[in-house]
Write a protein that holds these residues in place. Structure first.
Motif, PDB file in Angstrom:
ATOM      1  N   HIS A  46       0.801  -1.225   0.000  1.00  0.00           N
ATOM      2  CA  HIS A  46       0.000   0.000   0.000  1.00  0.00           C
ATOM      3  C   HIS A  46       0.831   1.272   0.000  1.00  0.00           C
ATOM      4  N   SER A  84     -10.589  -3.500   2.136  1.00  0.00           N
ATOM      5  CA  SER A  84      -9.310  -3.479   1.428  1.00  0.00           C
ATOM      6  C   SER A  84      -9.387  -2.621   0.183  1.00  0.00           C
ATOM      7  N   THR A  85      -8.307  -1.915  -0.091  1.00  0.00           N
ATOM      8  CA  THR A  85      -8.213  -1.161  -1.342  1.00  0.00           C
ATOM      9  C   THR A  85      -7.192  -1.824  -2.272  1.00  0.00           C
ATOM     10  N   ALA A  86      -6.791  -3.051  -1.938  1.00  0.00           N
ATOM     11  CA  ALA A  86      -5.767  -3.732  -2.740  1.00  0.00           C
ATOM     12  C   ALA A  86      -6.238  -3.914  -4.192  1.00  0.00           C
ATOM     13  N   PRO A  87      -5.398  -3.601  -5.147  1.00  0.00           N
ATOM     14  CA  PRO A  87      -5.775  -3.765  -6.545  1.00  0.00           C
ATOM     15  C   PRO A  87      -5.839  -5.238  -6.948  1.00  0.00           C
ATOM     16  N   HIS A  88      -6.474  -5.470  -8.075  1.00  0.00           N
ATOM     17  CA  HIS A  88      -6.656  -6.829  -8.596  1.00  0.00           C
ATOM     18  C   HIS A  88      -5.334  -7.611  -8.667  1.00  0.00           C
ATOM     19  N   SER A  89      -4.283  -6.949  -9.133  1.00  0.00           N
ATOM     20  CA  SER A  89      -2.987  -7.618  -9.308  1.00  0.00           C
ATOM     21  C   SER A  89      -2.465  -8.165  -7.977  1.00  0.00           C
ATOM     22  N   VAL A  90      -2.743  -7.448  -6.902  1.00  0.00           N
ATOM     23  CA  VAL A  90      -2.296  -7.858  -5.571  1.00  0.00           C
ATOM     24  C   VAL A  90      -3.188  -8.983  -5.041  1.00  0.00           C
ATOM     25  N   ARG A  91      -4.476  -8.902  -5.325  1.00  0.00           N
ATOM     26  CA  ARG A  91      -5.419  -9.953  -4.890  1.00  0.00           C
ATOM     27  C   ARG A  91      -5.082 -11.286  -5.552  1.00  0.00           C
ATOM     28  N   GLU A  92      -4.627 -11.197  -6.791  1.00  0.00           N
ATOM     29  CA  GLU A  92      -4.253 -12.431  -7.500  1.00  0.00           C
ATOM     30  C   GLU A  92      -3.104 -13.157  -6.817  1.00  0.00           C
ATOM     31  N   GLY A  96      -4.995  -9.003   0.172  1.00  0.00           N
ATOM     32  CA  GLY A  96      -6.141  -8.133  -0.068  1.00  0.00           C
ATOM     33  C   GLY A  96      -7.455  -8.642   0.484  1.00  0.00           C
TER      34      GLY A  96
END
Ligand SMILES: Nc1ncnc2c1ncn2[C@@H]1O[C@H](COP(=O)(O)OP(=O)(O)OP(=O)(O)O)[C@@H](O)[C@H]1O
Ligand SMILES: [Mg+2]
Length: 134
Positions: A46, A84-92, A96
């Motif tokens: 973050h 969470s504000t984690a972007p998709h790339s991080v969730r993958e 997140g």
């Protein structure tokens, strides 16, 4: 520490080793490692990295993580499980879930978050070292 996710977690495993050498209970080592790891990962994901300072005092372990990331606009909201504000790339990559701050709160004796939007965040984690029962 820079923004490298592969390196994140290295500091918490170093501290784990040190605490083991000092004879700290495995339960406290576990809580310290979880709290520190979550905070470390947050700083990388973050805030693009930051600086960690760990102090092992006779009765306390104090971990301070300082970053110059975007800051947290609403700390109370950020603390909520699942936020969470984690972007998709991080969730993958498996991050997140929005559980990190809640986990830090649960596993530490004190959690302070001092954050200014546009400036950065200072996270202070304190864990008490209790005397082993004799
Ligand atoms: N150091 C930080 N700088 C800026 N924002 C942060 C920082 N740490 C946490 N946040 C914000 O607080 C939110 C919640 O953090 P938390 O650790 O609980 O969940 P997460 O990191 O999104 O997911 P998880 O920890 O479960 O992988 C983050 O999504 C982010 O918006
Ligand atoms: Mg997190």
């Amino acid at each position: 520490m820079d923004g490298d996710l592969a390196q994140a977690g290295a500091a918490s495993s170093d501290i784990k080793k040190k605490l083991r050498q000092l004879g700290v209970s495995s339960e406290l080592i576990r809580r310290t490692a979880i709290s520190m790891y979550e905070a470390e990962i947050n700083m990388v994901i973050h805030a693009g990295g930051g600086v960690i300072d760990v102090e092992i005092l006779p009765h306390d372990i104090i971990i301070v993580l300082e970053d110059h990331g975007p800051g947290i606009p609403d700390v109370e909201l950020a603390m909520k499980e699942g936020y969470s504000t984690a972007p998709h790339s991080v969730r993958e990559m498996g991050f997140g879930a929005g559980m990190g701050l809640a986990n830090m709160k649960k596993n530490s004796d004190e959690l302070l978050i001092d954050s200014v939007v546009g400036r950065g965040t200072i996270v202070t984690i304190r864990l008490r070292i209790r005397e082993a029962a004799s």
